[in-house]
Design a protein around this motif. Structure first.
Motif, PDB file in Angstrom:
ATOM      1  N   PRO A 181     122.303 -23.408 -69.198  1.00 34.00           N
ATOM      2  CA  PRO A 181     122.712 -22.591 -68.217  1.00 34.00           C
ATOM      3  C   PRO A 181     122.263 -21.166 -68.357  1.00 34.00           C
ATOM      4  CG  PRO A 181     124.469 -23.944 -68.354  1.00 34.00           C
ATOM      5  CD  PRO A 181     123.534 -24.471 -69.410  1.00 34.00           C
ATOM      6  N   ALA A 182     122.563 -20.548 -69.647  1.00 32.38           N
ATOM      7  CA  ALA A 182     122.442 -19.421 -70.179  1.00 32.38           C
ATOM      8  C   ALA A 182     120.703 -19.150 -70.246  1.00 32.38           C
ATOM      9  CB  ALA A 182     123.149 -18.855 -71.141  1.00 32.38           C
ATOM     10  N   LYS A 183     120.273 -20.243 -71.015  1.00 32.57           N
ATOM     11  CA  LYS A 183     118.782 -20.012 -71.132  1.00 32.57           C
ATOM     12  C   LYS A 183     118.086 -20.255 -69.761  1.00 32.57           C
ATOM     13  CE  LYS A 183     115.219 -20.262 -74.095  1.00 32.57           C
ATOM     14  NZ  LYS A 183     114.144 -20.369 -73.193  1.00 32.57           N
ATOM     15  N   ALA A 184     118.372 -20.955 -68.965  1.00 29.95           N
ATOM     16  CA  ALA A 184     117.668 -21.129 -67.719  1.00 29.95           C
ATOM     17  C   ALA A 184     117.882 -19.763 -66.773  1.00 29.95           C
ATOM     18  CB  ALA A 184     118.258 -22.229 -66.851  1.00 29.95           C
ATOM     19  N   LEU A 185     119.020 -19.004 -66.920  1.00 26.99           N
ATOM     20  CA  LEU A 185     119.140 -17.802 -66.383  1.00 26.99           C
ATOM     21  C   LEU A 185     118.297 -16.672 -66.918  1.00 26.99           C
ATOM     22  CD1 LEU A 185     120.902 -15.991 -64.532  1.00 26.99           C
ATOM     23  CD2 LEU A 185     122.473 -15.717 -66.386  1.00 26.99           C
TER      24      LEU A 185
END
Length: 223
Positions: free
Chosen positions: A180-184
């Motif tokens: 999720p953090a990487k996609a953000l």
């Protein structure tokens, strides 16, 4: 009370048929109805509180999309989306979704930039909160705004359909630690490129974003 004219009544029927279709498609794509399950018109009519006509029309549309198949003496049976379908969709998306981002960068309005930024801010908030359900909602909204901003109805329709079809794969992707953090971060970079009208960079970053999601899907399905 005046009766509905033909056009008005036809619109209502089409609207009802569309709602039934969207409901059944969502239930198939999220796994509520699994491959091999039968779609029984009478039962669905009772569950959804509609006549059998829109049920029948929705099932026919689902069959055209390849999500159900009609079997003699058994009726409509769910086929669902296979792992191969998902792999194919990821491959196709790498070829065309970058184009949507490029066109969005060239054609996006100021209002759509504001919408995109707002979706990104909500995505960041729910990433921090570790709220997967709302995170998925705003992740989808981010992509949907880009599809709309590209100003191509065929491309928008195709990509929106693909996003529905790989909903489970996308859900699973967000369960991967750190994803999720990487996609953000990837969305932030895409937003910056689009907002400064840099179509070439927006396309490149979007393709890499999809490839990263595809790699996670492959990792999860390796034997």
């Amino acid at each position: 009370m005046a009766k509905l004219g033909y056009d008005e009544s036809d619109n209502l029927v089409n609207s009802l048929r569309g709602r039934v279709f969207n409901k059944l498609r969502k239930q198939i794509l999220t796994g509520a109805y699994k491959p091999g399950d039968s779609l029984i018109e009478l039962r669905l009519s009772e569950e959804l509180g509609v006549s059998r006509t829109p049920i029948r029309e929705a099932i026919r549309q689902l069959e055209l999309e390849g999500l159900v198949t009609s079997i003699p003496n058994k009726g409509a049976v769910v086929k669902g989306v296979t792992d191969q379908d998902v792999e194919d969709i990821f491959t196709i998306r790498t070829m065309i979704e970058g184009l949507a981002a490029r066109w969005a960068a060239e054609k996006i309005t100021e209002e759509e930039i504001v919408e995109l930024k707002e979706a990104l801010e909500f995505e960041e908030f729910f990433t921090i909160k570790n709220d997967a359900e709302h995170l998925m909602k705003y992740d989808s909204r981010f992509h949907d705004i880009i599809f709309r901003a590209c100003k191509s109805r065929p491309l928008m329709h195709m990509l929106s359909t693909f996003h529905h079809y790989i909903q489970n794969a996308r859900n699973n992707s967000f369960e991967t630690p750190g994803r999720p953090a990487k996609a953000l971060d990837e969305h932030r970079a895409i937003f910056e490129a689009i907002s400064r009208k840099d179509g070439e960079t927006a396309e490149k970053l979007t393709v890499e974003h999809i490839r990263n999601a595809s790699r996670i899907f492959h990792q999860k399905h390796q034997k």
